[in-house]
Design an enzyme around this catalytic site. Structure first.
Site, PDB file in Angstrom:
ATOM      1  N   THR A   6       0.600  -1.129  -0.024  1.00 25.95           N
ATOM      2  CA  THR A   6      -0.099  -0.016  -0.014  1.00 25.95           C
ATOM      3  C   THR A   6       0.926   1.311  -0.034  1.00 25.95           C
ATOM      4  OG1 THR A   6      -1.641  -1.247   1.208  1.00 25.95           O
ATOM      5  CG2 THR A   6      -1.865   0.870   1.224  1.00 25.95           C
ATOM      6  N   CYS A  55      32.831   5.985  11.490  1.00 26.96           N
ATOM      7  CA  CYS A  55      33.267   5.524  13.079  1.00 26.96           C
ATOM      8  C   CYS A  55      32.384   4.134  13.367  1.00 26.96           C
ATOM      9  CB  CYS A  55      33.449   6.338  14.025  1.00 26.96           C
ATOM     10  SG  CYS A  55      34.272   5.767  15.583  1.00 26.96           S
TER      11      CYS A  55
END
Ligand SMILES: Cc1ncc(COP(=O)(O)O)c(C=O)c1O
Length: 388
Positions: free
Chosen positions: A241, A329
């Site tokens: 949907t 990181c």
């Protein structure tokens, strides 16, 4: 929740939702919540809104509305294009892509390689540009798809997409471009006689629309097998949907992007250039990464000698300034950007690089404030490094 005012120079990560986009979406979150697949007129209101959005997206891309499939994000669009191309012919199971793509392409291709699909990774030069002869030579009779980004998210470097598409077309393979960073920033015309693009990916949240909506352009002459299988939504090309409110917002965002294109190329480019030139003037040993000529108007990637960009980010954050590092990181270790490494830069240069990306919501005051803070941070960190 209240927040401090910020200086947001990270518009390639995501963008501020335009208030006009929110306004257009609101009725579809509150009043008109019908399912566009429902037969009654309440559902038809949602369906008509979807179709209006499709027309608006098509207008920005210069294609036909029926060539637009709404998806959940740029990543899904990229995955869908590659998966479809591989599903068409068991004798065509070779992919060509580049070493500087977003992880939405690289990680997918790496996963496919583990399942036995052959992937050719094209390198780039120091400007971040491809060797088109190498590309042409890499295309084989069993190549299913060539996928290269239009604009690089880290450096803003633009590939000559029409030229690449023409080469791929001549060699009879399918061509996909991840245009997530390009759409809304540079003019695109898929209907032009020179366009040989089969698939093109777009993401709403890069052009002032909320997160969680994307588009895959599928050229009307290109065969396509759906990635999500289920209901018959999106003319059977993408089940599930539809995210009506976000799609409505996407249509509005595309309309605004079209209207603001000139502004992007003058005002936003002006902010970027001013910032970049003054950084280069005021901070010693700073260099721009990549091709400065063929580049998005809103992006600059700058390498600063002798610093760790993660440390700069932390100090900029204290001053409420947002930008990105040329490294990521993860789990305690710092990985230099694969894009900057592919351009041949050292790990130190990649780890000393920062990306600043602007939008029409930035102001000259943002630039001034960032220019006031950044040189002090770089000087402080360099001093600390010298003492250590
Ligand atoms: C070039 C590029 N491709 C794909 C994506 C992924 O888009 P999304 O966040 O909509 O999945 C991004 C997001 O940063 C991007 O910059």
């Amino acid at each position: 929740m209240k927040r401090e005012p910020i200086i947001y120079l990270d518009n390639n990560a995501t963008t501020q939702v335009d208030p006009a986009v929110v306004e257009e979406m609101m009725p579809f979150l509150t009043e008109f919540y019908g399912n566009p697949s429902s037969a009654y007129s309440f559902g038809k209101i949602a369906e008509q809104a979807l179709e209006k959005s499709r027309e608006r997206v098509a207008m920005l891309l210069g294609c036909e509305p029926r060539e637009i499939i709404f998806t959940s994000c740029g990543t899904e669009s990229n995955n869908a294009a590659i998966t479809s191309a591989l599903s068409l012919d068991p004798d065509r199971q070779h992919i060509i892509t580049t070493r500087v793509e977003h992880s939405a392409i690289t990680k997918h291709c790496e996963a496919l390689a583990k399942r036995g699909i052959e992937v050719t990774w094209l390198g780039v030069d120091e400007r971040g540009q491809l060797d088109l002869h190498e590309l042409e030579r890499a295309i084989r009779p069993d190549t299913a798809i060539v996928s290269t980004m239009w604009a690089n998210n880290e450096t803003g470097v633009l590939f000559p997409i029409e030229e690449i598409a023409a080469i791929v077309h001549k060699k009879k393979a399918i061509f996909h471009t991840d245009a997530v960073q390009a759409v809304g920033k540079i003019p695109i015309n898929l209907a032009s006689a020179h366009s040989h693009i089969n698939f093109l990916s777009v993401s709403g949240h890069k052009l002032h629309c909320p997160k969680g909506v994307g588009v895959l352009y599928v050229n009307r002459r290109t065969r396509f097998n759906p990635y999500l299988i289920g209901g018959g939504q999106e003319h059977g090309k993408r089940a599930g949907t539809e995210n009506v409110a976000s799609i409505v917002g996407f249509g509005k965002a595309c309309k605004l992007a079209g209207e603001n294109m000139e502004h992007e190329n003058s005002f936003v480019r002006g902010l970027r250039d001013d910032f970049e030139n003054r950084v280069l003037e005021t901070i010693a040993d700073a260099q721009v990464n990549g091709d400065r000529e063929h580049r998005l108007p809103n992006t600059t990637s700058i390498a600063f000698d002798g610093i760790e960009s993660e440390a700069v980010l932390m100090l900029l954050d204290k001053a409420h300034i947002c930008c990105s590092a040329g490294s990521a990181c993860t789990t305690g270790s710092i990985h230099p950007s694969h894009v900057l490494k592919a351009m041949g830069f050292s790990t130190e240069r990649a780890r000393g690089s920062l990306r600043f990306s602007f939008s029409r919501f930035n102001t000259m005051t943002d630039v001034e404030k960032a220019l006031h803070v950044l040189p002090q941070i770089i000087a402080k960190l360099r001093q600390m490094m010298a003492v250590a």
